[in-house]
Each structure stands twice: as structure tokens, then as C-alpha cells.
Design a protein around this motif. Structure first.
Motif, PDB file in Angstrom:
ATOM      1  N   GLU A   1       0.830  -1.201   0.000  1.00 54.55           N
ATOM      2  CA  GLU A   1       0.000   0.000   0.000  1.00 54.55           C
ATOM      3  C   GLU A   1       0.867   1.254   0.000  1.00 54.55           C
ATOM      4  O   GLU A   1       0.569   2.238  -0.699  1.00 54.55           O
ATOM      5  CB  GLU A   1      -0.927  -0.010   1.213  1.00 54.55           C
TER       6      GLU A   1
ATOM      7  N   GLN B   1       2.240   1.606  -3.406  1.00 53.42           N
ATOM      8  CA  GLN B   1       1.213   2.067  -4.331  1.00 53.42           C
ATOM      9  C   GLN B   1       0.936   3.558  -4.150  1.00 53.42           C
ATOM     10  O   GLN B   1       0.723   4.290  -5.130  1.00 53.42           O
ATOM     11  CB  GLN B   1      -0.073   1.265  -4.118  1.00 53.42           C
ATOM     12  N   ALA B   2       0.921   4.011  -2.864  1.00 50.50           N
ATOM     13  CA  ALA B   2       0.712   5.443  -2.633  1.00 50.50           C
ATOM     14  C   ALA B   2       1.835   6.263  -3.256  1.00 50.50           C
ATOM     15  O   ALA B   2       1.589   7.289  -3.911  1.00 50.50           O
ATOM     16  CB  ALA B   2       0.607   5.706  -1.132  1.00 50.50           C
ATOM     17  N   GLU B   3       3.087   5.818  -3.046  1.00 51.42           N
ATOM     18  CA  GLU B   3       4.210   6.532  -3.651  1.00 51.42           C
ATOM     19  C   GLU B   3       4.133   6.486  -5.171  1.00 51.42           C
ATOM     20  O   GLU B   3       4.418   7.486  -5.848  1.00 51.42           O
ATOM     21  CB  GLU B   3       5.527   5.914  -3.177  1.00 51.42           C
ATOM     22  N   TRP B   4       3.723   5.335  -5.684  1.00 51.00           N
ATOM     23  CA  TRP B   4       3.617   5.212  -7.147  1.00 51.00           C
ATOM     24  C   TRP B   4       2.531   6.127  -7.694  1.00 51.00           C
ATOM     25  O   TRP B   4       2.686   6.741  -8.749  1.00 51.00           O
ATOM     26  CB  TRP B   4       3.330   3.767  -7.510  1.00 51.00           C
ATOM     27  N   LEU B   5       1.405   6.255  -6.955  1.00 47.58           N
ATOM     28  CA  LEU B   5       0.328   7.128  -7.415  1.00 47.58           C
ATOM     29  C   LEU B   5       0.770   8.585  -7.440  1.00 47.58           C
ATOM     30  O   LEU B   5       0.457   9.325  -8.372  1.00 47.58           O
ATOM     31  CB  LEU B   5      -0.894   6.959  -6.512  1.00 47.58           C
ATOM     32  N   VAL B   6       1.517   8.974  -6.370  1.00 42.36           N
ATOM     33  CA  VAL B   6       2.015  10.350  -6.359  1.00 42.36           C
ATOM     34  C   VAL B   6       2.960  10.589  -7.533  1.00 42.36           C
ATOM     35  O   VAL B   6       2.855  11.595  -8.253  1.00 42.36           O
ATOM     36  CB  VAL B   6       2.714  10.636  -5.015  1.00 42.36           C
TER      37      VAL B   6
ATOM     38  N   GLN C   1       3.029   8.942 -10.250  1.00 39.65           N
ATOM     39  CA  GLN C   1       2.258   8.860 -11.481  1.00 39.65           C
ATOM     40  C   GLN C   1       1.519  10.166 -11.765  1.00 39.65           C
ATOM     41  O   GLN C   1       1.436  10.617 -12.920  1.00 39.65           O
ATOM     42  CB  GLN C   1       1.248   7.699 -11.375  1.00 39.65           C
ATOM     43  N   GLN C   2       0.976  10.778 -10.712  1.00 35.72           N
ATOM     44  CA  GLN C   2       0.300  12.056 -10.908  1.00 35.72           C
ATOM     45  C   GLN C   2       1.273  13.130 -11.378  1.00 35.72           C
ATOM     46  O   GLN C   2       0.958  13.913 -12.292  1.00 35.72           O
ATOM     47  CB  GLN C   2      -0.366  12.481  -9.598  1.00 35.72           C
TER      48      GLN C   2
ATOM     49  N   GLN D   1       2.106  12.337 -14.886  1.00 39.03           N
ATOM     50  CA  GLN D   1       0.964  12.609 -15.756  1.00 39.03           C
ATOM     51  C   GLN D   1       0.813  14.102 -16.020  1.00 39.03           C
ATOM     52  O   GLN D   1       0.522  14.522 -17.148  1.00 39.03           O
ATOM     53  CB  GLN D   1      -0.310  12.058 -15.111  1.00 39.03           C
TER      54      GLN D   1
END
Length: 817
Positions: free
Chosen positions: A399, A402-407, A409-410, A413
Motif C-alpha cells: 500500500e 502504491q501510494a508513492e507510485w500514485l504520487v 504517477q500524478q 501525468q
């Protein structure tokens, strides 16, 4: 014979005397025994070192001695043990007791029962893993024998025990119901930890599938093999899977134990990261290789030798590998302390079993048994707790990742969105600029074309009027008109060459009949060749596809340019148009079949130094040639061929002609994709037929062709029966009591049977039936005795079709085509 019988009588008297002495010493009265009796204090034991004694000769030995639990637990041995016991029934009723040896892994056990008075052998029973069960109710539990004594009966028992596996025994005498009750309790004790372990295994495998974790898979595999080993060790494998006994029943328990240790070795190497430790990275792979060798030998080799050698190896292994936990413990590897405690318990009980295999320790005591069961249940729950903790820790770590990856990724992006916006704006500006440039170029070409063509048209008009004059003026007018036409052709070539760059995607491939297209090109080429007295030849070689998707306009333009050049430069010679096909490359799934189109002439040829620049614009031939101007025709043809994905190459020899060859990939198609307007040739006037009541069968696999022909033929009065393909036509022709049609109209290439198959079956049934063939490749049948009444090429000319039907059926024609 008398001496032999006397010898047997004396031997029987001796055996009877031995049993009488034994009976007086240690006879057991079945009527006075409790439900379970431990027989160790009542047994006499004899060691048969080479396992060669027979029952009678064993009784004569002098070294019988009282049995002890230590003597009955010899581990892996090649010797045979003889046990003797005397039973008596003093009650007035028959009594039945079961004799159990307490070990389901004994391989061969024989019970010999002798008469107490005469000493004769009354019966022999066999039990163990090598034989079917002697007592069906006790199948797979122990080596069990059923003994029934009549009132006052006195029996002497002699047991022979031999096993390549571990020889440990705890002989007992049971009442049958008490024995079965006890085994139900044993089943609960044994199967409960096995069931708990298997539940944990399923949980681990489910986590493995969900997470793809190698450690969870190895742990689940180790526990699963351990549960399978216990299942076989306690006799359940024999009971449920091999009830009749076999060689495999003796080998499987030890094999499963070795495989369980093998997986444990692999698990430890991966979990403790032994690959980065100098000594252990070699120790564990070597142990794994030895365990694999022992497993193969257990399955196919000498079982006793394998058990003995592997037991010694495992003792050494279990003495050494705990040292491998010292360094991970110091480094603080996650859960290594709990893992060390767990493996320590595994180490204790495994060493106990190995020592028992060697005959130095008896593991069948209740204290050891209950301790082992309690340990296995506790181990399963501890492992479950550790796996749950590991899963929770891994989930939290995942988790967080994933949180680090989402940041990230944003952020990425947003960066990409900004880059796309700026790039899109630049591309829009470039596109607008390109559109404006293309539009400007197109407008310029149109204006230039109009401005150049207008005066040329006027010049050609005035020259045409002057050609009506006579004498020198007419000759000059003809020269002016000829020059103006050449100038107009040059201007048209320049404009078209320029438009190719303005319209790079100007191709429009459409499905068409390949044969019909090539025949129409050949017809035009034949007229071109005849102007200068040339002979024209047109050939199709190989199995060409019937329908392909290509740009017919551009390909016709290319071919006519090549044929026009051949006709212009050749006098009283030969011009050839050859079309071949090459199958697609099977190694490349994206590859397409190729058309190879060759235009060959025997004109003056082209010099070798001019061939490399032949397809470049504005090139001229050398001064030695009779025709100086090459123009833009070949450059335009070459550009269109390349645009269609092909290649155009030239070869020539001075005074030996020129060869132009095109390699063009084509996409095969079928008739269902052809536009309806291209399925029929347009005729200015169609003849009318009187065909009222004539029955006609139409066989074609193209629904569009069937619909067009059906509409036209029914309009002429035919009664038409349509058939979808060759298979349906053959079935219709084979049907009994089928009335013959007046004519059969069929396609050539169809699924389920071609036109020739339809023709043969139709003529076999109705020899005089007219059969008309429609085909897109009539060249396939050229020069062959095919037997069709007539052959028409596709696309079909309705006028030609109606006239052919009228000729074959003798119909009246109203009008002319």
C-alpha cells in the motif's frame, strides 16, 4: 518313502514337544485377558541374520530368548525376526482376538499356526505392505491377524517379520471392537494435525496465486509434502490408495520424507538469502542434489540401502544446518527468531525419527506420540500466525509503494499532459502550415495547368484547321499539332508527378476480379503493340488469387506506361506481359502474397550506365539512341508502385531488349467484398429470352452474385434453384429421386467441392445435362478437356450469358446484344 515319513513324524514330535514346553512356560488364556494385552513380556524372540530359516528349522534353534521392546525396534535391517507365542481358550465358547504388531509400515509378516498336540502346521496368514490385508476391517492400519480358538483349544503361534523399511513393533492382543474403537481415536489424533496443516497449505497457495510470492509457495509446498509424508507414515496411504499392497506402498513414505526435506533446503536457501554467504551458498545446493539422488534411488533402487544412507546423511545435515541461522539472526532478518524456534522443533522430532530409523530410539510410545501431535498442531497455528503477520506487513508495504507510485504517477501525468499540450499546439500550427502549403501548391498546380493547357489547346485547334489545307501548309500544321500534343503530354506528366507529393495517400484499393482486370489491360496492350507491327503475348502462370484488393486505376496506369514504352521502342518485334504469383512467407504472419508482373520486349535495350537513373525524373537517354526522350512516365510509374508497397526494377542488355518487373504485395479477398456494380459488365443492350418453365440450378458461393443472377434469370422466365456452395450442390445431385434441371450454372472455386466435382457428378447422373461454368480464372481450364458446355469469365456480361443460355437450351432470342 518309509524313511521320509519316519523323519517327518519325528520332526513333528519334536516340534510338538517344543510347543508343549513353551505352553507350560508362557501360555496365555484368552478367557482371562482384558480387551488389550501387551505381548512383549510373553514373547520369545529369535534373530535370523540371513533371513533363511523355515518355521520348522526356526523352532529347533537353541538361542531363543525373551523379547524386549529394544529388540523389537531394530530400525532398518536385513535380518528377519521370529516371535513365538502360545494361546489357550479355557472358556466354553469360541473366542476371537486380533494380533496387531503396532506398525503400519512393516513390509512382510507371516503367522504360522501349529497344532498343540501333533505339532502340524494348521494355517499360514500374511500381512504387511507387500500383501493384501488379512483382516479387511483393519485394512491399512497395522499388520493385523485374526485368531479364533474353539473351547479348550490350544494353539502355538510362530511369527516371522522382515522389512526393508523401519522395523519397530509393539505387539498387542486385542478384542476386535476395542481395537476398532482405539483406531478411531488414533485416526482423530493423526488426521487432525494433517487436516489443519492442509488447511494452512490451501491458505498459502491462495496467497501465492494472489500475490505471486515465491516464499509462500515454497512454505506451502513444504507443509503439503510433510502432511503427505505423515499420511503415508501412519498407514492412510495404504488404506485408501493402495489397499492390496504393492512395492510402491513401501517406497512412498520414505520418498515423501526426502522430498519434504528437499523443499525445506530450497526454502531455507531462499528465505535466509544463502546465495550471498560464501560457505552456505555451496552447502545447500549440494544437499539438494544429494536429496534428489536419494529420492531417485528410493524410487528405483535398493530401498534398504537408500533408507540407511539417507538416514545417515540427514543426521549430518540436521547437525550442521542450524549453524546457518546464526548470521541471519545477528543481521535481524524478519521473523528469523520465530523461524529458528519453529525449525528447532522440526529438528528435534526429525532427528528422533531418523534415530528410530537407525534402531536406537523407539518412537511409538504414547508420550512421544501425543507430544508430536501437539507440536504439529501448534506448529500449524504458529505458521498461520507468521504468514498472517507476513501478509499484513507485505500488504502495508505494498500500500505504501502504491501510494508513492500514485504520487509519482500524478506528477508524471501532469508533466506529460503539459508536454502533450505544448506538442499538440506545435503540431496544430505545423498542420495548419502544411495544409496551407499543400493548398497553395494545389492551387498553383491548378492555375499553372490551366494557364499552360489553354494556349496549347488553342494552338492545337488552329493547327487542326490548318491541317485541312494542302501542300506545305498542311505538313507544317501537322508538325505544329504533333509538337503541341507532345508538349501537352509533358505538362500532364509534370502536373501528375507534382500531385503525388501533394496527395501522398491518393491510393484507393478496392476488391476486384484479378483475372478480368489483367485481361482488360492485355486487350489494351495488344492494340498498342500492333501499331508498330509487334506481336503481343499475354500469360498467367501459377495459382493466382481470384479476387484481390488493389487500386485498379493506378496499377493500370503503371502497366500501360510500361507497355506503352515497350511498344514505342520496339519495331516488328515481340512484347510480353507475364503475371506470376509468390506465396506469402509462412514465418511472417503479416506477410502477403506477391504478384510478379513482367513486361518484356526485344527492342534496342538500355545502356547499363543509364539503368541506375532510369526512374529519376527529367532523365534522357544517351545520344546514341534513336529515341532520346524518356520523360516522366517511368518516374511516375515507379512512385505509384512504391506507394502501393511494391518495387519496380529494370534490366536490359544493349540490342537485346528490356525487362521491367514489378513485385507487388496484394491482399486476397473474396467475391462477397466486391461492389455490386463491379460484379457484372455493363451492356448497352440486352437480348430478351423466352424461357418460361425452364428449370435452372445456380451454384455460387457469393451471395451477391447469386442475387444478381437470380434477379436477371427469373426476369427471363427461368425457374431458378440457388445452391450456396459445392457441398450443397453435391448433396443435391446425390439425393435419390431428384428431377434433372434443364441447365446447371456453376462457379469454379467453391468450398466443399469445385466446379469440376459438380460437373463430374452431374454428368454421371444425367449425361446430356448442359453445364455452364462461371469463373474469374478461365485460364486455369485453357487447353484442357474439362467437359463444360461453355465457360464464361467473371465479371459476367449479362448479354453474353443470355446468348449462351439461348444457344445451349435452344431458346428464342428477341433482339440482339
Amino acid at each position: 518313502m518309509i524313511l521320509v515319513r519316519l523323519h517327518r513324524l519325528l520332526l513333528a514330535l519334536l516340534v510338538g514337544w517344543c510347543f508343549c514346553s513353551l505352553a507350560r512356560a508362557q501360555s496365555l488364556d484368552l478367557s482371562e485377558l482384558p480387551p488389550r494385552v501387551d505381548l512383549v513380556p510373553h514373547l520369545q524372540l529369535l534373530l535370523d541374520a540371513d533371513a533363511s530359516l523355515q518355521p520348522e528349522s526356526a523352532l529347533q534353534q537353541a538361542d531363543w530368548q525373551p523379547a524386549t521392546l529394544r529388540q523389537l525396534s531394530r530400525g532398518s535391517t536385513a535380518a528377519a525376526l521370529w516371535l513365538r507365542l502360545d494361546l489357550v481358550n479355557s472358556s466354553p465358547e469360541p473366542l476371537t482376538r486380533w494380533l496387531a504388531l503396532g506398525n503400519p509400515r512393516l513390509e512382510r509378516v507371516e503367522l504360522h499356526r501349529f497344532d498343540s498336540e501333533e505339532g502340524w502346521l494348521l494355517e499360514t496368514q500374511r500381512a504387511g505392505m507387500a500383501y493384501p490385508p488379512s483382516v479387511p476391517l483393519a485394512r491399512g492400519m497395522d499388520a493385523v491377524f485374526a485368531l479364533t480358538l474353539l473351547p479348550g483349544e490350544h494353539s502355538h503361534l510362530l511369527l516371522r517379520v522382515q522389512s526393508r523399511t523401519v522395523m519397530t513393533m509393539q505387539p498387542q492382543l486385542w478384542q476386535p471392537l476395542a481395537y476398532l474403537d482405539q483406531k478411531l481415536l488414533d485416526d482423530l489424533r493423526y488426521l487432525l494435525p494433517i487436516g489443519v496443516t492442509l488447511g494452512l497449505v490451501l491458505y498459502l497457495l491462495a496467497n501465492t496465486l494472489a500475490r505471486g510470492n515465491q516464499l509462500l509457495f515454497l512454505l506451502g509446498l513444504w507443509l503439503g509434502l510433510g502432511a503427505a509424508y505423515d499420511f503415508a507414515y501412519y498407514g492412510y496411504l495404504r488404506r485408501y490408495l493402495l489397499p492390496q499392497g504393492s512395492e510402491l506402498a513401501a517406497r512412498l513414505p520414505h520418498l515423501l520424507g526426502l522430498l519434504s526435506n528437499l523443499v525445506l533446503v530450497v526454502y531455507m536457501q531462499v528465505y535466509l538469502e544463502m546465495r550471498r554467504r560464501c560457505f552456505w551458498r555451496l552447502f545447500f545446493p549440494a544437499c539438494a542434489i544429494l536429496l534428489i539422488a536419494f529420492s531417485l534411488n528410493t524410487l528405483f533402487g535398493d530401498l534398504r540401502w537408500s533408507i540407511a544412507i539417507s538416514a545417515l546423511f540427514l543426521v549430518l545435515f540436521y547437525l550442521v544446518w542450524p549453524l546457518a541461522l546464526i548470521q541471519p539472526w545477528r543481521e535481524g532478518v524478519p521473523y528469523v527468531r520465530a523461524f529458528t524456534l519453529l525449525l528447532g522443533c522440526v529438528w528435534v522430532f526429525t532427528v528422533m525419527r531418523i534415530v528410530a530409523t537407525l534402531g536406537y530410539f523407539h518412537t511409538l510410545g504414547l508420550a512421544v506420540l501425543y507430544a508430536a501431535i501437539a507440536f504439529k498442531v501448534a506448529m500449524a497455528f504458529v505458521l498461520l500466525y507468521l504468514v498472517a503477520r507476513y501478509s499484513v506487513s507485505e500488504s502495508r508495504h505494498l500500500e505504501a509503494m502504491q501510494a508513492e507510485w500514485l504520487v509519482a504517477q500524478q506528477i508524471e501525468q501532469e508533466r506529460l499532459s503539459q508536454a502533450v499540450r505544448s506538442r499538440s499546439a506545435a503540431l496544430r500550427q505545423a498542420a495548419v502550415a502544411a495544409d496551407e502549403a499543400a493548398r497553395a501548391k494545389g492551387e498553383l498546380l491548378a492555375r499553372v495547368g490551366h494557364d499552360l493547357r489553354a494556349p496549347l489547346t488553342a494552338i492545337m485547334g488552329y493547327a487542326g484547321r490548318l491541317e485541312e489545307a494542302e501542300g506545305t501548309l498542311r505538313q507544317r500544321a501537322l508538325a505544329i499539332g504533333r509538337s503541341a500534343r507532345e508538349m501537352l503530354a509533358l505538362i500532364n506528366g509534370l502536373l501528375e508527378y507534382a500531385r503525388i507529393g501533394v496527395q501522398p495517400d491518393a491510393l484507393l484499393p478496392q476488391p476486384l476480379y484479378l483475372g478480368a482486370f489483367l485481361r482488360s489491360v492485355a486487350a489494351q496492350a495488344s492494340e498498342l503493340a500492333a501499331r508498330h507491327g509487334n506481336r503481343f503475348e499475354f500469360r498467367l502462370e501459377g495459382d493466382l488469387p481470384d479476387v484481390v484488393a488493389l487500386d485498379a486505376k493506378r496499377l493500370r496506369q503503371v502497366l500501360m506506361q510500361l507497355l506503352h514504352n515497350a511498344a514505342e521502342f520496339t519495331r516488328q518485334g515481340r512484347i510480353e506481359l507475364l503475371v506470376q504469383t509468390r506465396a506469402a512467407d509462412q514465418a511472417d504472419p503479416q506477410a502477403l502474397p506477391q504478384l510478379i508482373i513482367t513486361v518484356r520486349d526485344d527492342g534496342p535495350g538500355i545502356a547499363a550506365d543509364q539503368l541506375p537513373t532510369l526512374f529519376q525524373p527529367f532523365q534522357r537517354l544517351g545520344a546514341g539512341q534513336s529515341h532520346q526522350e524518356v520523360g516522366l512516365g517511368l518516374a511516375i510509374a515507379h512512385q505509384w508502385v512504391v506507394r502501393m508497397g511494391g518495387s519496380l526494377k529494370a534490366s536490359s542488355a544493349q540490342d537485346q531488349g528490356t525487362t521491367m518487373r514489378i513485385w507487388l504485395p496484394v491482399e486476397p479477398s473474396d467475391e462477397t467484398t466486391i461492389a455490386i456494380r463491379h460484379l457484372m459488365r455493363q451492356d448497352s443492350r440486352l437480348p430478351e429470352l423466352r424461357a418460361e418453365g425452364r428449370r435452372l440450378w445456380l451454384v455460387d458461393d457469393s451471395p451477391a452474385v447469386r442475387e444478381l443472377l437470380l434477379a436477371d434469370l427469373t426476369g427471363q422466365g427461368f425457374i431458378v434453384t440457388t445452391l450456396a456452395d459445392g457441398r450443397e450442390a453435391l448433396e443435391r445431385l446425390s439425393a435419390p429421386q431428384q428431377q434433372a434441371p434443364d441447365l446447371l450454372l456453376t462457379d469454379f472455386r467453391m468450398p466443399g467441392g469445385d466446379g469440376l466435382a459438380v460437373l463430374r457428378l452431374a454428368r454421371a447422373r444425367w449425361p446430356d445435362l448442359p453445364v455452364l461454368l462461371l469463373t474469374s480464372a478461365p485460364e486455369v481450364l485453357a487447353g484442357k478437356e474439362h467437359g463444360f458446355s461453355a465457360v464464361l469469365a467473371k465479371p459476367v456480361s449479362l448479354a453474353e450469358l443470355r446468348l449462351t443460355l439461348a444457344r445451349l437450351l435452344g431458346l428464342t432470342v428477341e433482339g440482339e446484344a
